[in-house]
Write an enzyme that holds these catalytic residues in place. Structure first.
Site, short mmCIF file in Angstrom:
data_model
loop_
_atom_site.label_atom_id
_atom_site.label_comp_id
_atom_site.label_asym_id
_atom_site.label_seq_id
_atom_site.Cartn_x
_atom_site.Cartn_y
_atom_site.Cartn_z
N ASP A 158 0.83 -1.20 0.00
CA ASP A 158 0.00 0.00 0.00
C ASP A 158 0.86 1.25 0.00
OD1 ASP A 158 -2.13 1.72 0.15
OD2 ASP A 158 -2.40 1.49 2.31
N ARG B 152 4.44 8.60 -7.37
CA ARG B 152 5.15 9.88 -7.31
C ARG B 152 6.46 9.84 -8.10
NH1 ARG B 152 3.03 9.38 -2.07
NH2 ARG B 152 4.92 8.36 -1.33
N ASP C 31 -7.99 -0.98 0.34
CA ASP C 31 -7.79 -0.91 1.79
C ASP C 31 -9.07 -1.26 2.53
OD1 ASP C 31 -5.19 -0.13 1.41
OD2 ASP C 31 -5.61 2.01 1.59
#
Length: 275
Positions: A44, A52, A69
């Protein structure tokens, strides 16, 4: 669509597969279940880092990450409910609070036009969504669920009990943040609904100008009103000019008596003697 095959989204797919493998063996092999679940939760953080670094951030990936999640925690709570039937209501309450708070908060962020659901004005939520705090809160909560699962098995009960006690304050802190997040999101949505209702009421009661000025009264008596005085809207009545004072017989050039004499002379000359 190329977004489906971006690296962060592929990591999300791997997370889903790992969790389902662990759920399949949850009642038989706790080591495999714990291992796959911990790896899935560790990925996760990896998918966000990959997004990024590679410049592959997307709305699809953000939704996939959040849904994964919520689904993974919910499925683990289902398994815990089967292992601890007396805690079924508590586990259902935790799942409900988690799902309500995140989905309400997501929808409120969309209504406010925020770029991310992690942008908040509440002081506690701003602190909660700082990356180190968020990582510790989420990781500690997931470890609490995993330790609760492992504590059911005798050969893991001792270590699982230690992890349960160590991560309990973190789990409780996250539940408080979820409750605050739910309250803030509900307030935002209620204020939005009130603004929309006020706009609708103003639009409904706003006086509208008449589409056409009232029509002028009809002319009963013949008149010679010029055309530029006629009403701009409504029935356009053109005044009829007054009738002539001459009679219909006056239109003939020959008077009636002269016409009758000429007719009698023509008949007598033709040999017709009348009746």
């Amino acid at each position: 669509w190329p977004v489906l095959l971006w690296a962060p989204n592929v990591i999300g797919y791997v997370r889903i597969v790992l969790t389902f493998v662990g759920y399949h063996y949850a009642m038989h092999d706790w080591r495999l279940t714990v291992g796959t679940y911990v790896i899935s939760q560790g990925l996760d953080a990896a998918d966000g880092l990959a997004a990024r670094l590679l410049g592959q951030s997307s709305t699809f990936g953000a939704v996939l990450d959040m849904v994964t999640d919520r689904a993974s925690t919910t499925c683990l709570c289902i398994i815990l409910g089967s292992l601890y039937p007396h805690l079924g209501a508590v586990l259902c309450a935790l799942v409900t609070l988690d799902m309500f708070s995140h989905w309400y908060h997501m929808y409120a962020s969309l209504k406010l036009g925020l770029g991310s659901h992690k942008e908040c004005e509440n002081a506690l939520l701003r602190f909660y969504y700082k990356k180190p705090v968020l990582f510790v809160a989420c990781a500690g909560t997931e470890f609490w669920y995993v330790a609760m699962y492992a504590a059911h098995f005798a050969d893991a009960a001792d270590y699982a009990g230690l992890v349960l006690r160590a991560t309990l304050p973190i789990m409780l802190f996250k539940q408080v943040c979820n409750a605050v997040q739910l309250g803030v999101a509900m307030r935002i949505i209620l204020e939005y609904d009130e603004q929309e209702r006020q706009k609708a009421e103003k639009a409904a009661y706003r006086p509208r100008p008449p589409a056409c000025p009232p029509a002028a009264p009809l002319c009963v008596i013949p008149c010679r009103r010029p055309p530029d005085v006629l009403p701009a809207c409504g029935p356009r009545v053109v005044a009829r000019p007054p009738r002539s004072s001459f009679s219909r017989a006056a239109r003939f050039s020959t008077p009636p008596s002269t016409a009758r004499d000429a007719r009698a002379e023509s008949l007598s000359g033709s040999g017709w003697s009348g009746w």
